[in-house]
Structure formats: C-alpha cells, structure tokens
Design a protein around this motif. Structure first.
Motif, PDB file in Angstrom:
ATOM      1  N   GLN A  86       0.815  -1.214   0.000  1.00  0.00           N
ATOM      2  CA  GLN A  86       0.000   0.000   0.000  1.00  0.00           C
ATOM      3  C   GLN A  86       0.850   1.265   0.000  1.00  0.00           C
ATOM      4  O   GLN A  86       0.575   2.208  -0.757  1.00  0.00           O
ATOM      5  N   LEU A  87       1.887   1.321   0.844  1.00  0.00           N
ATOM      6  CA  LEU A  87       2.713   2.517   0.904  1.00  0.00           C
ATOM      7  C   LEU A  87       3.536   2.703  -0.364  1.00  0.00           C
ATOM      8  O   LEU A  87       3.704   3.832  -0.844  1.00  0.00           O
ATOM      9  N   ALA A  88       4.031   1.600  -0.933  1.00  0.00           N
ATOM     10  CA  ALA A  88       4.814   1.701  -2.168  1.00  0.00           C
ATOM     11  C   ALA A  88       3.947   2.163  -3.325  1.00  0.00           C
ATOM     12  O   ALA A  88       4.355   3.027  -4.123  1.00  0.00           O
ATOM     13  N   ARG A  89       2.752   1.616  -3.408  1.00  0.00           N
ATOM     14  CA  ARG A  89       1.866   2.027  -4.493  1.00  0.00           C
ATOM     15  C   ARG A  89       1.446   3.492  -4.322  1.00  0.00           C
ATOM     16  O   ARG A  89       1.412   4.248  -5.299  1.00  0.00           O
ATOM     17  N   TRP A  90       1.115   3.893  -3.113  1.00  0.00           N
ATOM     18  CA  TRP A  90       0.761   5.290  -2.834  1.00  0.00           C
ATOM     19  C   TRP A  90       1.888   6.240  -3.241  1.00  0.00           C
ATOM     20  O   TRP A  90       1.642   7.353  -3.700  1.00  0.00           O
ATOM     21  N   SER A  91       3.120   5.747  -3.112  1.00  0.00           N
ATOM     22  CA  SER A  91       4.283   6.581  -3.412  1.00  0.00           C
ATOM     23  C   SER A  91       4.734   6.497  -4.864  1.00  0.00           C
ATOM     24  O   SER A  91       5.736   7.122  -5.230  1.00  0.00           O
ATOM     25  N   GLY A  92       4.026   5.707  -5.682  1.00  0.00           N
ATOM     26  CA  GLY A  92       4.294   5.713  -7.112  1.00  0.00           C
ATOM     27  C   GLY A  92       5.093   4.560  -7.659  1.00  0.00           C
ATOM     28  O   GLY A  92       5.399   4.529  -8.859  1.00  0.00           O
TER      29      GLY A  92
END
Length: 339
Positions: free
Chosen positions: A171-177
């Motif tokens: 989730q955090l990696a995807r949110w960060s692009g």
C-alpha cells in the motif's frame, strides 16, 4: 479498569484478565481509552521471553492500538482531550501497553486518527506500517520520506504480500508511485496481495519466479522488503538490480543466511536489517508522519476486501489472540478492548 497482564514469561496461559487502578498521565504523556488493540508477532515473542527477558514485575502487552485521549499531562495541549488516535510502540520502555481499557503513552506516540478512519484501521498500523516505511526508505538512492511521487520509476518487491507488513509495503509503495510486485505461495494469498494493490503477483512455488519477475522488471528490482531472508535470498539476488537494496525485517522459517561475498560485491548489494525498537527517534517520527498522511489520503485501508482480513477476539480472550498470531493466522489479529 480491566487489563491483561503477565508476571512471568511463558506460553499464552500466563496472560490474566485483572482489575487495576486507572493510570494518570505525567508530563508529556496522554491517557488513552483504548477501543481496539493490535497484536503483532513481537508481542507474543516478548511475552514468551524469546527475544528478551521480562523487564518489569508485571506487564500489560501490545505495542499498537487505537482509541480516544481522555486526559493529558503537563506540557501537552489540553485541546487533545477527546481526540481519536492510533498508538505505536506503547510498551517500548514501559510495562503497560494497549491490552487494557486505559493506557498512558508519550504524546508523540498517539497520532491523530481522522474521523473517517476506523479504530480497526488505527490498531492495524503501528508495527506493520512503520516497519514497511523503514523498508522503503533505506535505499542508497531512494527517498527518506514517502508520499505521492517519491517512488516514481522504482520497482518494489514485497515478499509475503499477504502478511501484515507485506500488506503495508504494497500500500505505501503504491501510494508513493512504485511498481509493486509481490511473491505469494498460493491463490488465496494472491487474491489478498492483489486486493492490497500489488500490480503483479508471482507464485514463488511455481515455474521460474526469477524469470517472471525479470519479465516485469528487466533492469531488476530496486527494493526488496523481505520477511524470510534465508529462504528467499537466492531469488532476491537473482532479481535485484545493481546497487539495489534488500531490507529485511524477519527471517520466517529461520533458514540460515549464507552470503556469496563476490556476488554481492559485484551487485553492490545494500542489506538493511531493521527492527523498530532500535531504529531511532528520527526514523520513527518520519514514519509516523508519513503513515498519518497516507491514512488521511485513504491509502491504507484494511479488511479482507483490501487484502488484510481482520480476526477479532474480546479482551478476555487475549490469550487466544496470541495463539492465533503464533499459529500464523492469515490477516490482522485485533482485540476488542472497550465497546
């Protein structure tokens, strides 16, 4: 107040439900009425004595939780009374965690929880989300903070994407692009990793997983967030780009780690071992701030439909909650503390 305590290290049977006097916050502290307590592997390992011997005569377990601030100590803004918060590292240096109706924590470890975010979500953050943040911010040429665009162009491999930390990494990696790949061991876990937001899922038990990952990322993976280093090291090195980073927060299965020194010299591999207890206050503060921003953005939902099933127990059955985590129950184990 009702609280779970243990006086001796041991199996879950050492946990007792007792009545205790309501605590009071001191300077720089807040008193929180806990709604939901989150259970992590480190909680049962601490209780069992597997990591360190017990430091206090009596301990109330659990690092993570969520609830409402009821009172504040000196030096804390009184307007925080009534604030919904999520808690992290509650038992670090203290004998009292979140498996109690009331708990006292340092004010900076009680992070505002938006009205639209549930206490279930708040209690599911803490250890998993802060660990994921650290794993994603240790690369030599990567960001030190997370947010939209900070991982643009990067490829992240989340090992064990169906676990709580793997879920937060996705989730955090995807949110960060980032482009996010997750390795899983079967169809059920593939569904969870996909629901969490992984762009690609690879079953490491089938075919040639290294070739499948290289098809997605021909130049290699920038960051591996690793849960079982001994078991997965060969695959990690087969897909890691030159100067890539393997950030490991566990060694599930306890397979010994053996390094080919020349191979890692040639790759200029960066290994980052991490545990939140010793990560340092600056890294914890940055992680808490970025995770709070992700929560406000709606980027960290929980529940089976979002890739992280919730498994619930009442406070009186906290021992069963510990047994569930020890047994590797899929999803996030929560204890309902205050109705």
């Amino acid at each position: 107040m009702r609280a779970i305590i243990y006086r001796d290290n041991g199996d879950p049977g050492v946990l007792e439900l007792v009545d205790r006097a309501d605590p009071r916050p001191g300077a720089g502290e807040v008193l929180v009425r806990v709604a939901v307590s989150g259970v992590n592997p480190t909680d049962w390992k601490t209780r069992s004595g597997a990591t360190n011997p017990k430091q206090f005569p009596e301990v109330t377990p659990h690092l993570d939780g969520a609830g409402v601030i009821e009172a504040v100590g000196g030096g804390v803004d009184p307007s925080r009374v009534g604030e919904r918060v999520w808690l992290f590292m509650a038992t670090a240096g203290r004998p009292t965690g979140t498996a109690a109706e009331l708990t006292v924590v340092d004010a900076d470890r009680a992070v505002p929880l938006p009205d639209g975010a549930s206490f279930d979500l708040g209690a599911s953050l803490g250890v998993p989300a802060l660990t994921a943040h650290r794993a994603l911010t240790v690369a030599e040429d990567g960001p030190r903070r997370l947010g939209p665009g900070t991982l643009d162009g990067k490829v992240v491999l989340a090992a064990g994407g169906a676990g709580a930390v793997g879920h937060a990494v996705i989730q955090l990696a995807r949110w960060s692009g980032a482009t996010v790949i997750s390795t899983i061991s079967g169809p059920a876990k593939a569904r969870l990793a996909t629901a969490a937001g992984a762009h690609h899922v690879i079953n490491y038990r089938e075919g040639d997983p290294a070739a499948a990952i290289r098809d997605i990322a021909p130049d290699g993976v920038d960051i591996v967030a690793e849960v079982a280093l001994g078991a997965n090291l060969a695959l990690d090195l087969a897909v890691l780009r030159t100067r890539g980073t393997i950030a490991t927060y566990a060694n599930d299965g306890a397979k010994p780690v053996q390094l080919d020194v020349r191979q890692n010299m040639t790759l200029n591999t960066r290994f980052q071992f991490l545990v939140l207890y010793t990560v340092g206050p600056e890294a914890l503060a940055a992680a808490a701030s970025d995770v709070a921003a992700a929560v406000r953005a709606g980027a960290l939902p929980v529940g089976e439909e979002h890739g992280l099933p919730l498994v619930r127990f009442p406070l009186a059955a906290t021992a069963d909650a510990h047994r569930a985590v020890e047994a590797g129950t899929l999803g996030k184990v929560l204890v309902d503390v205050t109705p």
